[in-house]
Scaffold this active site. Structure first.
Site, PDB file in Angstrom:
ATOM      1  N   THR A  18       0.834  -0.844   0.071  1.00 42.78           N
ATOM      2  CA  THR A  18       0.091  -0.411  -0.021  1.00 42.78           C
ATOM      3  C   THR A  18       1.160   1.288   0.301  1.00 42.78           C
ATOM      4  O   THR A  18       0.691   2.826  -0.626  1.00 42.78           O
ATOM      5  CB  THR A  18      -0.954   0.067   1.819  1.00 42.78           C
ATOM      6  OG1 THR A  18      -1.789  -1.129   1.295  1.00 42.78           O
ATOM      7  CG2 THR A  18      -1.882   0.959   1.200  1.00 42.78           C
ATOM      8  N   ARG A  22       8.229  -2.187   2.996  1.00 43.94           N
ATOM      9  CA  ARG A  22       7.928  -2.432   4.278  1.00 43.94           C
ATOM     10  C   ARG A  22       8.776  -4.218   4.479  1.00 43.94           C
ATOM     11  O   ARG A  22       8.006  -4.567   4.169  1.00 43.94           O
ATOM     12  CB  ARG A  22       6.571  -2.369   4.761  1.00 43.94           C
ATOM     13  CG  ARG A  22       6.485  -0.649   4.628  1.00 43.94           C
ATOM     14  CD  ARG A  22       5.834  -0.397   5.867  1.00 43.94           C
ATOM     15  NE  ARG A  22       4.976   1.337   5.352  1.00 43.94           N
ATOM     16  CZ  ARG A  22       3.661   1.866   5.430  1.00 43.94           C
ATOM     17  NH1 ARG A  22       3.649   1.340   6.136  1.00 43.94           N
ATOM     18  NH2 ARG A  22       3.891   2.519   5.181  1.00 43.94           N
ATOM     19  N   SER A 113       5.995   4.015   9.153  1.00 49.69           N
ATOM     20  CA  SER A 113       5.007   4.855   8.971  1.00 49.69           C
ATOM     21  C   SER A 113       4.583   4.422  11.036  1.00 49.69           C
ATOM     22  O   SER A 113       5.347   4.455  11.688  1.00 49.69           O
ATOM     23  CB  SER A 113       3.529   4.781   7.889  1.00 49.69           C
ATOM     24  OG  SER A 113       2.975   5.090   8.815  1.00 49.69           O
ATOM     25  N   ASP A 282       2.286  11.591   9.246  1.00 50.03           N
ATOM     26  CA  ASP A 282       1.469  11.799   8.437  1.00 50.03           C
ATOM     27  C   ASP A 282      -0.449  11.767   8.789  1.00 50.03           C
ATOM     28  O   ASP A 282      -1.327  11.849   8.207  1.00 50.03           O
ATOM     29  CB  ASP A 282       1.466  11.576   6.497  1.00 50.03           C
ATOM     30  CG  ASP A 282       1.674   9.402   7.439  1.00 50.03           C
ATOM     31  OD1 ASP A 282       1.598   9.266   8.037  1.00 50.03           O
ATOM     32  OD2 ASP A 282       2.261   8.752   5.772  1.00 50.03           O
ATOM     33  N   THR A 345      -7.545   2.410  -0.997  1.00 55.82           N
ATOM     34  CA  THR A 345      -7.187   2.445  -0.128  1.00 55.82           C
ATOM     35  C   THR A 345      -6.102   2.543  -0.126  1.00 55.82           C
ATOM     36  O   THR A 345      -4.694   2.014  -0.825  1.00 55.82           O
ATOM     37  CB  THR A 345      -6.820   1.431   1.247  1.00 55.82           C
ATOM     38  OG1 THR A 345      -8.394   1.420   1.339  1.00 55.82           O
ATOM     39  CG2 THR A 345      -6.166   1.907   2.243  1.00 55.82           C
TER      40      THR A 345
HETATM   41  C1  G1P Z   1      -3.224   1.084   6.162  1.00 55.79           C
HETATM   42  C2  G1P Z   1      -3.776   1.401   5.691  1.00 55.79           C
HETATM   43  C3  G1P Z   1      -4.404   2.850   4.579  1.00 55.79           C
HETATM   44  C4  G1P Z   1      -3.397   3.912   4.931  1.00 55.79           C
HETATM   45  C5  G1P Z   1      -1.777   2.626   4.817  1.00 55.79           C
HETATM   46  C6  G1P Z   1      -0.549   3.576   4.524  1.00 55.79           C
HETATM   47  O1  G1P Z   1      -3.007   1.255   5.140  1.00 55.79           O
HETATM   48  O2  G1P Z   1      -5.893   1.168   5.618  1.00 55.79           O
HETATM   49  O3  G1P Z   1      -5.126   3.557   4.552  1.00 55.79           O
HETATM   50  O4  G1P Z   1      -3.077   4.564   3.114  1.00 55.79           O
HETATM   51  O5  G1P Z   1      -1.179   2.124   6.023  1.00 55.79           O
HETATM   52  O6  G1P Z   1      -0.092   4.828   5.499  1.00 55.79           O
HETATM   53  P1  G1P Z   1      -3.359  -1.181   4.566  1.00 55.79           P
HETATM   54  O7  G1P Z   1      -2.453  -1.932   5.917  1.00 55.79           O
HETATM   55  O8  G1P Z   1      -4.972  -1.303   5.418  1.00 55.79           O
HETATM   56  O9  G1P Z   1      -3.106  -1.389   3.048  1.00 55.79           O
HETATM   57 ZN    ZN Z   2       2.197   7.633   8.540  1.00 53.82          ZN
END
Ligand code: G1P
Ligand code: ZN
Length: 544
Positions: A18, A22, A113, A282, A345
């Protein structure tokens, strides 16, 4: 200085998720692992030779090591100039701001993050393009494809570049400019918000806030903006010193992981306003005295009140929200006669809409809110937006939210996360849901009747690119929804996310606790997906 061509072999697992690549730190520490991915960026993003790049990260463990490697590789790959934050620090929104302001070709942002940091915890790397935003899938796919075929990388043999002093240095032919990580960003914030008015709010003596930087990147930003420029008293900041392991915490600003702040805001003699941000700055969580604002409501409220803030006084062009985010913003858009977009997302899907001027504000239920001022979500920006609203409206946080519900109705909302479940079990659960699509419409569950069920797909309105399999939606005839998706940011097993939403227009029924209001939908979600049966879990790990 000498450039070396190092022979290497591909790693099979360098597919960005996403938000970039990572992995656990020991994965990144394998010989050639980081180098392979960085060379894959240089090989697949056009125009990096001769370019200006921005480089920085959230300060977590391995940040400085990775930065030194990337600098040497940038020099070996013909980059002309790198702007790097002092001590290797740049919050994600600040990196976006610096890329845009200095017209860089792109940036490399180092962060995982909100995930915990340390020698056995998470690290991450992502590429942002010249608009300051995360690279679109077309580019991340090209980087991944290159990583599967890579056979060498280029690196300069050189000493580490000192990053603790501002100013210019050279690495071979490349200029390394160490910049103040806060200055450009603070200036941008000052151009958007009514700083004199917020300063007056703090000076009134009737307003107290607590901002929890969770020992992550936003500490220095909050010190400069909230304390120095806005005159907030020093006890307004908590955990403002960034630490490599985030103090052993989990800097995800939600009711579970930011519980220390939640306890203060729900305790005796609570301050008026509370906020927190995450590892890379963020995300945001907004609290009032004894009150939690869901991120979905926050987006809707910022949109409804945008013209009270100088930077948006002329009105907003439109709103975008990620698919699982509640439909509260849609109601504001409809009332204001504005377009509202539903995207998959991940922040990268907002970039094209923002660049094309179709939307001004965007947000995700996952504590992310932002606007066209940068191309990342922005935690402190959201905090300043709320401070500006509080200064103008002179009401409590709860008062502003309740008035919003009276006008637009309330979208009860919650997300249930089942973290670290077995990957095969999670995939089977999703497959089982898909298999029910044909028979679901029209089926009744108590008071709820299924209107539709599908796998969310998105065609970008600007470049017509198609993204499929973006989450399973089950919609009911009264507008309620249950969404199921698997996380694309985890580094261990799978995380199942279940998103629940119900609309309540009746103002006498808007005061329920959200878990109570959603109890029927929570039961239906388990009945439909067999969560307990598939995962062996009888309750979520995290409820937000
Ligand atoms: C998660 C959040 C998503 C956000 C991303 C990055 O992703 O749900 O909204 O953009 O972290 O901060 P996910 O783990 O659900 O793929
Ligand atoms: Zn972040």
């Amino acid at each position: 200085m000498q450039v070396t061509d190092v022979r290497t072999t591909p790693f099979a697992d360098q597919k960005p998720g996403t938000s970039g690549l990572r992995k656990k730190v020991p994965v990144f520490q394998q010989p050639h692992y980081l180098e392979n991915f960085v060379q894959s960026i240089f090989d697949s993003v056009p125009g990096l030779k001769g370019a200006t790049l921005v480089l920085g990260g959230d300060g977590r463990y391995y940040n400085l090591t990775a930065i030194q490697t990337i600098l040497k590789m940038a020099a070996a790959n013909g980059v002309t100039q790198v702007l790097v934050g002092r001590d290797g620090l740049l919050s994600t929104p600040a990196a976006s701001c610096v890329i845009r302001k200095h017209r860089a070709t792109g940036g490399i942002v180092l962060s995982a993050s909100p995930n915990p940091a340390g020698p056995t915890e998470d690290f991450g790397i992502k590429y942002n393009t010249d608009n300051g935003g995360p690279a679109p899938e077309k580019i991340t796919e090209a980087i991944y494809a290159r990583s599967r075929a890579i056979d060498h990388y280029r690196i300069m043999q050189a000493d580490a570049v000192p990053l603790d002093r501002l100013g210019e240095q050279r690495l071979g032919d490349m200029r390394v400019v160490v910049i103040d990580p806060v200055a450009d960003y603070a200036e941008l914030m000052e151009s958007l918000f009514d700083f004199p008015r917020i300063r007056a709010l703090f000076q009134s003596g009737h307003f107290r806030m607590r901002f929890d930087a969770m020992h992550a990147i936003t500490g220095p930003y909050a010190e400069e903006i909230l304390l120095r420029r806005l005159g907030a008293p020093t006890d307004s900041l908590l955990n403002a010193t960034p630490l490599e392991d985030f103090g052993g915490g989990h800097p995800d600003p939600n009711l579970t992981y930011a519980h220390a702040l939640v306890d203060i805001l729900f305790g005796t003699d609570a301050p008026d306003f509370g906020a927190a941000s995450d590892g890379d700055g963020d995300r945001n969580m907004i609290l009032g005295r004894n009150f939690f604002v869901t991120p979905s409501d926050s987006l809707a409220i910022l949109a409804a009140n945008a013209t009270l803030v100088p930077g948006y006084a002329q009105g907003i062009a439109g709103i975008a929200r990620s698919m699982p985010t509640s439909q509260a913003a849609d109601r504001v858009a409809a009332a204001l006669n504005l377009p509202c977009y539903e995207t998959p997302t991940g922040w990268k899907f907002f970039g094209n809409l923002l660049d094309a001027g179709k939307v001004t504000l965007c947000g995700e239920e996952s504590f992310g809110t932002g606007s066209d001022h940068v191309r990342e979500k922005d935690g402190l920006w959201a905090v300043l937006f709320w401070l500006n609203l509080l200064a103008v409206r002179k009401q409590s946080v709860a008062g502003i939210v309740q008035e919003h519900w009276q006008r637009f109705g309330r979208n009860y909302y919650s997300r249930h996360d089942y973290e670290g479940v077995d990957s095969a079990a999670a995939t089977a659960l999703i497959e089982d849901l898909r298999a029910q699509f044909a028979t679901l419409p029209g089926r009744r569950f108590g008071a709820y009747t299924v209107a539709y069920s599908d796998d969310f797909a998105y065609t970008d309105p600007i470049d017509a690119s198609l993204s499929t399999n973006q989450g399973i939606r089950i919609g009911f005839t009264d507008g309620s929804r249950i969404v199921f998706r698997l996380s694309g940011t985890g580094t261990e097993g799978a995380t199942l996310r279940v998103y629940l939403e119900r609309y309540e227009a009746d103002t006498t029924k808007q005061g329920l606790d959200s878990q109570t209001a959603l109890a029927d939908l929570i039961r239906i979600a388990d009945e439909l997906a067999g969560i307990a049966r598939h995962t062996g879990r009888d309750r979520p790990t995290v409820i937000t």
